[in-house]
Design a protein around this motif. Structure first.
Motif, mmCIF file in Angstrom:
data_model
loop_
_atom_site.group_PDB
_atom_site.id
_atom_site.type_symbol
_atom_site.label_atom_id
_atom_site.label_comp_id
_atom_site.label_asym_id
_atom_site.label_seq_id
_atom_site.Cartn_x
_atom_site.Cartn_y
_atom_site.Cartn_z
ATOM 1 N N THR A 103 -4.272 27.471 -65.127
ATOM 2 C CA THR A 103 -2.853 27.789 -64.962
ATOM 3 C C THR A 103 -2.696 29.274 -64.668
ATOM 4 O OG1 THR A 103 -2.619 28.151 -67.354
ATOM 5 C CG2 THR A 103 -2.157 25.933 -66.513
ATOM 6 N N GLY A 104 -1.522 29.629 -64.110
ATOM 7 C CA GLY A 104 -1.237 31.036 -63.848
ATOM 8 C C GLY A 104 -2.097 31.650 -62.772
ATOM 9 N N VAL A 105 -2.434 30.854 -61.750
ATOM 10 C CA VAL A 105 -3.285 31.360 -60.663
ATOM 11 C C VAL A 105 -2.578 31.136 -59.331
ATOM 12 C CG1 VAL A 105 -5.528 31.242 -61.806
ATOM 13 C CG2 VAL A 105 -4.555 29.174 -60.806
ATOM 14 N N ASP A 106 -1.395 31.723 -59.206
ATOM 15 C CA ASP A 106 -0.584 31.534 -58.000
ATOM 16 C C ASP A 106 -1.239 32.107 -56.748
ATOM 17 O OD1 ASP A 106 1.305 30.350 -59.578
ATOM 18 O OD2 ASP A 106 2.522 32.151 -59.822
ATOM 19 N N GLU A 107 -2.238 32.960 -56.931
ATOM 20 C CA GLU A 107 -2.876 33.568 -55.770
ATOM 21 C C GLU A 107 -3.884 32.653 -55.076
ATOM 22 O OE1 GLU A 107 -3.045 34.407 -58.987
ATOM 23 O OE2 GLU A 107 -4.719 35.790 -59.394
ATOM 24 N N TYR A 108 -4.037 31.439 -55.603
ATOM 25 C CA TYR A 108 -5.026 30.520 -55.038
ATOM 26 C C TYR A 108 -4.397 29.174 -54.674
ATOM 27 C CZ TYR A 108 -8.194 33.899 -57.091
ATOM 28 O OH TYR A 108 -8.831 35.069 -57.412
ATOM 29 N N THR A 109 -5.020 28.511 -53.692
ATOM 30 C CA THR A 109 -4.654 27.143 -53.337
ATOM 31 C C THR A 109 -5.918 26.295 -53.458
ATOM 32 O OG1 THR A 109 -2.968 27.938 -51.787
ATOM 33 C CG2 THR A 109 -3.684 25.648 -51.557
ATOM 34 N N PRO A 110 -6.084 25.581 -54.588
ATOM 35 C CA PRO A 110 -7.304 24.797 -54.772
ATOM 36 C C PRO A 110 -7.161 23.366 -54.239
ATOM 37 C CG PRO A 110 -6.070 24.876 -56.821
ATOM 38 C CD PRO A 110 -5.273 25.655 -55.809
ATOM 39 N N SER A 111 -8.293 22.805 -53.806
ATOM 40 C CA SER A 111 -8.368 21.404 -53.402
ATOM 41 C C SER A 111 -9.478 20.756 -54.223
ATOM 42 C CB SER A 111 -8.667 21.293 -51.905
ATOM 43 O OG SER A 111 -8.859 19.946 -51.528
ATOM 44 N N GLU A 112 -9.100 19.837 -55.111
ATOM 45 C CA GLU A 112 -10.032 19.284 -56.091
ATOM 46 C C GLU A 112 -10.523 17.889 -55.681
ATOM 47 O OE1 GLU A 112 -7.743 21.549 -59.808
ATOM 48 O OE2 GLU A 112 -7.472 19.391 -59.488
ATOM 49 N N THR A 113 -11.845 17.742 -55.590
ATOM 50 C CA THR A 113 -12.423 16.435 -55.282
ATOM 51 C C THR A 113 -13.193 15.857 -56.462
ATOM 52 O OG1 THR A 113 -14.339 17.550 -54.283
ATOM 53 C CG2 THR A 113 -12.546 16.872 -52.806
ATOM 54 N N ALA A 129 -3.847 32.036 -51.400
ATOM 55 C CA ALA A 129 -2.480 31.622 -51.092
ATOM 56 C C ALA A 129 -1.825 32.638 -50.162
ATOM 57 C CB ALA A 129 -1.670 31.479 -52.383
ATOM 58 N N SER A 130 -0.701 32.236 -49.589
ATOM 59 C CA SER A 130 0.040 33.129 -48.701
ATOM 60 C C SER A 130 0.399 34.424 -49.431
ATOM 61 C CB SER A 130 1.317 32.425 -48.220
ATOM 62 O OG SER A 130 2.086 33.282 -47.412
ATOM 63 N N GLY A 131 0.148 35.541 -48.772
ATOM 64 C CA GLY A 131 0.436 36.830 -49.393
ATOM 65 C C GLY A 131 -0.749 37.420 -50.135
ATOM 66 N N TYR A 132 -1.886 36.709 -50.084
ATOM 67 C CA TYR A 132 -3.103 37.192 -50.745
ATOM 68 C C TYR A 132 -4.247 37.222 -49.738
ATOM 69 C CZ TYR A 132 -0.638 36.473 -55.161
ATOM 70 O OH TYR A 132 0.273 36.527 -56.179
ATOM 71 N N GLU A 133 -5.264 38.017 -50.031
ATOM 72 C CA GLU A 133 -6.407 38.143 -49.137
ATOM 73 C C GLU A 133 -7.693 38.124 -49.939
ATOM 74 O OE1 GLU A 133 -6.473 41.952 -47.204
ATOM 75 O OE2 GLU A 133 -5.999 43.046 -49.045
ATOM 76 N N GLY A 134 -8.803 37.876 -49.237
ATOM 77 C CA GLY A 134 -10.107 37.843 -49.874
ATOM 78 C C GLY A 134 -10.811 36.535 -49.584
ATOM 79 N N THR A 135 -11.874 36.270 -50.342
ATOM 80 C CA THR A 135 -12.624 35.020 -50.240
ATOM 81 C C THR A 135 -12.537 34.315 -51.571
ATOM 82 O OG1 THR A 135 -14.167 36.000 -48.635
ATOM 83 C CG2 THR A 135 -14.863 33.993 -49.743
ATOM 84 N N ALA A 136 -11.789 33.221 -51.590
ATOM 85 C CA ALA A 136 -11.572 32.491 -52.844
ATOM 86 C C ALA A 136 -12.854 31.783 -53.275
ATOM 87 C CB ALA A 136 -10.439 31.481 -52.672
ATOM 88 N N VAL A 137 -13.171 31.888 -54.573
ATOM 89 C CA VAL A 137 -14.348 31.224 -55.137
ATOM 90 C C VAL A 137 -13.909 30.435 -56.365
ATOM 91 C CG1 VAL A 137 -16.608 31.544 -56.207
ATOM 92 C CG2 VAL A 137 -15.914 33.022 -54.316
ATOM 93 N N TYR A 147 -11.649 25.450 -65.085
ATOM 94 C CA TYR A 147 -12.600 26.151 -64.224
ATOM 95 C C TYR A 147 -11.979 27.493 -63.843
ATOM 96 C CZ TYR A 147 -9.762 24.201 -60.331
ATOM 97 O OH TYR A 147 -8.743 23.858 -59.486
ATOM 98 N N SER A 148 -12.746 28.361 -63.201
ATOM 99 C CA SER A 148 -12.240 29.699 -62.884
ATOM 100 C C SER A 148 -12.111 29.891 -61.378
ATOM 101 C CB SER A 148 -13.157 30.776 -63.470
ATOM 102 O OG SER A 148 -14.459 30.692 -62.903
ATOM 103 N N LEU A 149 -11.139 30.722 -61.011
ATOM 104 C CA LEU A 149 -10.896 31.087 -59.616
ATOM 105 C C LEU A 149 -10.948 32.608 -59.503
ATOM 106 C CD1 LEU A 149 -7.924 28.648 -58.923
ATOM 107 C CD2 LEU A 149 -10.152 28.558 -57.810
ATOM 108 N N SER A 150 -11.569 33.092 -58.449
ATOM 109 C CA SER A 150 -11.676 34.541 -58.274
ATOM 110 C C SER A 150 -11.745 34.870 -56.783
ATOM 111 C CB SER A 150 -12.927 35.078 -58.985
ATOM 112 O OG SER A 150 -14.100 34.474 -58.447
ATOM 113 N N GLY A 151 -11.589 36.146 -56.472
ATOM 114 C CA GLY A 151 -11.807 36.609 -55.110
ATOM 115 C C GLY A 151 -10.574 36.957 -54.299
#
Length: 277
Positions: A103-113, A129-137, A147-151
């Motif tokens: 939760t609280g990770v508006d900077e990412y758009t995850p796709s869960e399989t 997500a829109s308005g953010y840059e980098g390489t999402a991991v 799980y964790s999101l970064s980048g």
């Protein structure tokens, strides 16, 4: 008659029997009980058996099995003795590792399989997500939980170092992760066009465009005028053209600046001298 009651001891099984002694003072005989031996379980999902040192429950220490939780499972693996001879011993203590969406990770758009690590490899693809840059991991959890999101980081635009040709921009919002980019400007004095402000694609300077230097051109037709052009580039200073009426013309000559880049400056005020009878 002998009167002895006997049962099989723990870790043994069978039907305990007592056989009387055959002579006075001899020992009577016990029989009918044999050691309880466990079998390896056929199904070991969730567990990795490291060693089976002893499956004979009659031996000192009883059942001796070392096991760990298999990949994709968590907990503390334990082996429990069988309750019947030649029955399988039991494995317990391990459960599937199931990741959850953070939760609280508006900077990412995850796709869960796949989030159940006991069912297969962790499967989450992520993008900024829109308005953010980098390489999402996306990184799998090591125990059941998020799980964790970064980048990814906010895209924040900055004022261009060169704003020549434009009025000082009015900057309402430069952080694209907050809300829409909002900057306005106009063409500065000496420039013409329609000022456009474009947001940066990654953190850095936004772009100003649309304004061109106003450099006036000499009129194609200058009949009736004599001109002295001191400055036609309005970005370099005020328009400076001195005009007089040519020979054969009269009036008060006036030169006026052009309004757009490359436009002709204007000449007016001189008329032909016409003699009358």
């Amino acid at each position: 008659d002998i009167d002895v009651t006997v049962t099989c001891a723990m870790s043994f099984h069978g039907s305990a029997q007592v056989t009387p002694c055959s002579a006075n003072g001899e020992e009577y005989v016990l029989s009918g009980c044999v050691a309880t031996i466990c079998l390896s379980p056929a199904a070991t999902t969730g567990y990795s058996i490291i060693s089976e040192s002893n499956l004979d429950l009659s031996q000192p220490g009883g059942l001796s099995v070392t096991a760990t939780c298999a990949d994709g499972y968590e907990g503390t693996a334990a082996a429990a003795a069988c309750s019947l001879h030649l029955a399988e011993y039991r494995l317990a203590g391990c459960s599937p590792i199931v990741c959850t969406t953070p939760t609280g990770v508006d900077e990412y758009t995850p796709s869960e399989t796949n989030l159940d690590l006991s069912a297969g490899a962790f499967g989450v693809a992520a993008s900024c997500a829109s308005g953010y840059e980098g390489t999402a991991v996306a990184t799998a959890c090591t125990e059941s939980g998020a799980y964790s999101l970064s980048g990814c980081s906010p895209i924040v635009c900055t004022t261009p170092t060169d704003t020549l040709g434009y009025t000082t921009p009015t900057e309402i919002n430069l952080d694209l992760s907050m809300f829409a980019f909002s900057v306005t400007s106009a063409c500065a004095v000496g420039y013409s066009g329609s000022a456009t402000v474009s947001p940066c694609m990654g953190s850095g300077e936004y772009t100003l465009s649309g304004c061109d230097p106003i450099v006036c051109a000499r009129p194609l037709f200058v009949r009736g005028y004599t001109t002295d052009e001191a400055n036609l580039d309005l970005t370099a200073g005020p328009f400076a053209v001195t005009a007089t009426c040519a020979a054969g013309f009269e009036g008060t000559a006036t030169a006026s600046a052009c309004l757009t880049a490359g436009g002709e400056y204007g000449l007016s005020g001189c008329l032909p001298i016409v003699c009358t009878a």
